[in-house]
Every structure is written in structure tokens, then in C-alpha cells.
Design a protein around this motif. Structure first.
Motif, mmCIF file in Angstrom:
data_model
loop_
_atom_site.group_PDB
_atom_site.id
_atom_site.type_symbol
_atom_site.label_atom_id
_atom_site.label_comp_id
_atom_site.label_asym_id
_atom_site.label_seq_id
_atom_site.Cartn_x
_atom_site.Cartn_y
_atom_site.Cartn_z
ATOM 1 N N MET A 107 0.855 -1.199 0.000
ATOM 2 C CA MET A 107 0.000 0.000 0.000
ATOM 3 C C MET A 107 0.889 1.247 0.000
ATOM 4 O O MET A 107 1.837 1.334 0.788
ATOM 5 C CB MET A 107 -0.915 0.002 1.231
ATOM 6 C CG MET A 107 -1.798 1.247 1.334
ATOM 7 S SD MET A 107 -2.851 1.223 2.803
ATOM 8 C CE MET A 107 -3.946 -0.136 2.387
ATOM 9 N N PRO A 108 0.625 2.204 -0.890
ATOM 10 C CA PRO A 108 1.434 3.424 -0.925
ATOM 11 C C PRO A 108 1.267 4.217 0.357
ATOM 12 O O PRO A 108 0.231 4.147 1.024
ATOM 13 C CB PRO A 108 0.875 4.175 -2.139
ATOM 14 C CG PRO A 108 -0.506 3.660 -2.313
ATOM 15 C CD PRO A 108 -0.445 2.217 -1.909
ATOM 16 N N PRO A 109 2.300 4.964 0.751
ATOM 17 C CA PRO A 109 2.201 5.755 1.995
ATOM 18 C C PRO A 109 1.108 6.800 1.899
ATOM 19 O O PRO A 109 0.849 7.361 0.836
ATOM 20 C CB PRO A 109 3.588 6.387 2.111
ATOM 21 C CG PRO A 109 4.126 6.390 0.709
ATOM 22 C CD PRO A 109 3.583 5.148 0.063
ATOM 23 N N TYR A 110 0.495 7.059 3.043
ATOM 24 C CA TYR A 110 -0.603 8.038 3.116
ATOM 25 C C TYR A 110 -0.048 9.350 3.632
ATOM 26 O O TYR A 110 0.596 9.401 4.692
ATOM 27 C CB TYR A 110 -1.707 7.516 4.040
ATOM 28 C CG TYR A 110 -2.791 8.517 4.364
ATOM 29 C CD1 TYR A 110 -3.765 8.852 3.432
ATOM 30 C CD2 TYR A 110 -2.831 9.140 5.607
ATOM 31 C CE1 TYR A 110 -4.751 9.774 3.720
ATOM 32 C CE2 TYR A 110 -3.824 10.058 5.908
ATOM 33 C CZ TYR A 110 -4.771 10.377 4.962
ATOM 34 O OH TYR A 110 -5.752 11.293 5.257
#
Length: 256
Positions: free
Chosen positions: A1-4
Motif C-alpha cells: 500500500m502506498p504511503p498516506y
């Protein structure tokens, strides 16, 4: 999951606004406060305020009501509620127009509270004064003095829309639910309940037809075992709210 990345989204505040309705002197009334600070300083508004980081929405609504008016809201059946002080509380709707608050982007979660005839509230918080006002006058386009001599004027922010939505929610819900009893004391007469319907709907109802409908609807009312003469005339039978939450058949609003 890409960083938020939270910074990629603009911040905004969350508030609660309260549509508090009651029936006073056979008129549907709402609680309003006169704002003591900008924006809209000096204008009437619904009670409310900003939600704190450590509280949920319902807790914020209850806190704001107590801080600005001195009134407490209890869920029906709360054993700690004082007699006659209980109120129905529910979320009404969410309002998030970008320019609804000139200070910053603010999303408001409005709540609807219904209660029996409550005493005169006391001001607090940033409210200079607080009062019960007839809904009809608050929603009128006439900005002149109201029946109490107060200068009405338009409500602050988008509170006229929120109030109108709350009134319509109350009008529709008493058709198919037992919510009208939330405007009554613990024990009430059929005549007192009829005056609630008349005040909320803004129409006159036939007393005999109304009596037949409400006493014939299963679970709506239960006899309280006593009578009262507080309305004058012959003693009238006292009732309590029954266990039904939905009315079958419903109490349909007359067409006007």
C-alpha cells in the motif's frame, strides 16, 4: 500500500448544531442563542460549536447544549434523567457547503432534540442570550420584531435551512412513529397529545377522530391509571407512551 500523506488534503473543522424543538403555549418552538462573537455577532443562531479531538459527535452535541443553555438532553428511558427533563436526540443531517462559515471550511453534523415544555434556558459559553422562539417566526422572511419584541432577523450561517430540515423531520416522523410523545410529560392526556400534533403540523385536528385513532393504535398509548383536571373541565384520563416505536396504521398528516 502506498504511503498516506495527510498533508495532501486540506484541513477542515467539524461542528455540531442543535435543532431543539418543544411545544410552548401550543406553538412549536426552537431554542436559539444570540451569538456573542464574530462571525454574525449579535445574530440569532442554533446552539452548537466545534467538536473536540477527544469526543464523539453525540457527546459534543450534549456538551454544547449544556454549555450554551444550561439544558441537558437524555435519551428516552435514561434512569438518571430527571422527571420531565428527558429528550429524544438523534442525528439530523450533515452540512458541508464550502462557504457556509466565513472563518474556514467547516462541516456541521446537525442533531435534532425533542423535549416536553422546558423551562427558560440560561445563557452561557459564547451566547449572550438564549430563548425559545416560535419556529414560524424564525423561518419567516420578515426580519421585524417577533411576538416577544425581540428583533428576529435572519438566522446566522445556514441555520435557517438546518432548522427547516429539523422541523420537517419532526413533522414526518410523528406520522409513522410514537415520537410525538417525546413532546409530552411522562403522563399526559389525549388532548395534550393532540395539541402536540397540531403544533408540529400547524393544523387543527378533529378531537373525536384523533382520540379514536391514537387509542386504537396498538402499543401507542397505555392508561396511566389516573385522571387530571389541569386543562379545566371534566377529569381527563391520563396515558403514558406505550412500547410501540412504529405506528400501524400511521397517523397521516392532513393535506393543507
Amino acid at each position: 500500500m502506498p504511503p498516506y500523506d495527510p498533508s495532501a488534503f486540506p484541513p477542515f473543522a467539524v461542528t455540531v448544531d442543535l435543532v431543539v424543538l418543544t411545544v410552548r403555549r401550543d406553538a412549536l418552538c426552537a431554542l436559539v442563542v444570540r451569538r456573542g462573537e464574530p462571525p454574525f455577532q449579535g445574530r440569532w443562531a442554533l446552539p452548537g460549536g466545534f467538536v473536540r479531538p477527544d469526543e464523539d459527535l453525540d457527546a459534543a452535541a450534549a456538551r454544547e447544549l449544556a454549555e450554551e443553555t444550561g439544558l441537558c438532553v437524555h435519551e428516552p428511558g435514561d434512569p438518571e434523567a430527571a422527571p420531565g427533563a428527558g429528550a429524544h436526540l438523534e442525528q439530523l443531517a450533515t452540512y458541508g457547503a464550502p462557504l457556509r462559515d466565513p472563518r474556514m471550511r467547516v462541516v456541521s453534523v446537525a442533531h435534532l432534540a425533542l423535549a416536553p415544555d422546558l423551562p427558560a434556558p440560561r445563557p452561557g459559553g459564547d451566547a449572550n442570550s438564549v430563548r425559545w422562539a416560535a419556529v414560524e417566526e424564525l423561518l419567516s422572511t420578515d426580519s421585524g420584531p417577533d411576538s416577544s419584541g425581540e428583533q428576529a432577523g435572519p438566522l446566522a450561517f445556514d441555520h435557517a435551512r438546518i432548522l427547516a430540515d429539523g422541523v420537517e423531520r419532526a413533522r414526518s416522523k410523528i406520522e409513522y412513529s410514537s415520537l410525538a410523545t417525546a413532546f409530552c410529560p411522562a403522563e399526559f392526556t389525549v388532548g395534550e397529545l393532540r395539541r402536540v400534533y397540531e403544533a408540529v403540523w400547524g393544523v387543527a385536528l378533529d378531537p373525536r377522530n384523533f382520540h379514536r385513532k391514537v387509542t386504537g393504535t396498538p402499543g401507542f398509548l397505555v392508561p396511566a391509571g389516573g385522571t387530571t383536571t389541569r386543562q379545566g373541565g371534566r377529569p381527563a384520563q391520563l396515558f403514558r407512551a406505550g412500547g410501540a416505536t412504529l405506528l400501524n396504521p400511521p397517523m397521516l398528516r392532513p393535506e393543507v
